[in-house]
Design an enzyme around this catalytic site. Structure first.
Site, PDB file in Angstrom:
ATOM      1  CD  GLU A  39       0.397  -4.853   4.790  1.00 34.04           C
ATOM      2  OE1 GLU A  39      -0.597  -4.302   4.338  1.00 34.04           O
ATOM      3  OE2 GLU A  39       1.109  -4.363   5.673  1.00 34.04           O
ATOM      4  CB  CYS A  92       6.622   3.235  -0.521  1.00 34.96           C
ATOM      5  SG  CYS A  92       7.862   3.128   0.749  1.00 34.96           S
ATOM      6  CG  HIS A  93       4.968  -2.222   1.935  1.00 42.52           C
ATOM      7  ND1 HIS A  93       5.141  -1.384   3.034  1.00 42.52           N
ATOM      8  CD2 HIS A  93       3.886  -2.981   2.194  1.00 42.52           C
ATOM      9  CE1 HIS A  93       4.186  -1.672   3.915  1.00 42.52           C
ATOM     10  NE2 HIS A  93       3.414  -2.623   3.440  1.00 42.52           N
ATOM     11  CG  ASN A 150       9.671   8.268   1.598  1.00 41.90           C
ATOM     12  OD1 ASN A 150      10.056   8.354   2.749  1.00 41.90           O
ATOM     13  ND2 ASN A 150       9.512   7.109   1.016  1.00 41.90           N
ATOM     14  CE1 TYR A 182       5.217   3.461  -7.237  1.00 38.60           C
ATOM     15  CE2 TYR A 182       4.778   1.430  -8.433  1.00 38.60           C
ATOM     16  CZ  TYR A 182       5.459   2.114  -7.451  1.00 38.60           C
ATOM     17  OH  TYR A 182       6.377   1.453  -6.679  1.00 38.60           O
ATOM     18  CG  ASN A 222       0.251  16.333 -12.478  1.00 36.47           C
ATOM     19  OD1 ASN A 222      -0.158  17.078 -11.597  1.00 36.47           O
ATOM     20  ND2 ASN A 222       0.713  16.800 -13.605  1.00 36.47           N
TER      21      ASN A 222
END
Length: 102
Positions: free
Chosen positions: A81, A54-55, A46, A23, A32
DNA sequence: AGTAAGGCGGGCA
DNA sequence: GTGCCCGCCTTAC
């Protein structure tokens, strides 16, 4: 939809299969580095979760973090994955870390 | 439209 | 290794 969140989504979409990101890196790449929390919030709500893996985004500490559909699901996806996970924690985080800024 | 609370984290003490 | 505080975006009232 602010410029920040938009960038976050774009970057997240660019994450290749078999790789992961934190993140913090995502927030930093978005502009930022301190908005790490905002990244999670944005990904959580989202608009297009299908295009946003997002995983593949985890915490800096090596933990997989949270997930809208359940942390277990996130871990399972990452393992599928090709990323080994031990007790909901990434084993070789740096080895699978994907850098946006080349 | 404005205000208040929440959320998938990070850093420091 | 644990606990606390901070900062940012989104959503709901």
């Amino acid at each position: 939809m602010t410029n920040f969140s938009k960038k976050v989504l774009e970057l997240t979409k660019q994450i290749p299969k078999g790789k992961i990101t934190t993140y913090r890196q995502l927030a930093a790449a978005a502009g930022n580095p301190k908005a790490c929390r905002a990244v999670g919030g944005t990904l959580n709500k989202n608009k297009h979760p299908i295009v946003i893996p997002c995983h593949r985004v985890i915490k800096s500490t090596g933990e997989v973090g949270g997930y809208s559909g359940g942390t277990v699901k996130k871990v399972a996806l990452l393992k599928k994955e090709g990323i080994p996970i031990k007790n909901s924690k990434i084993v070789n985080l740096k080895h699978y870390l994907h850098e946006f800024k080349c």
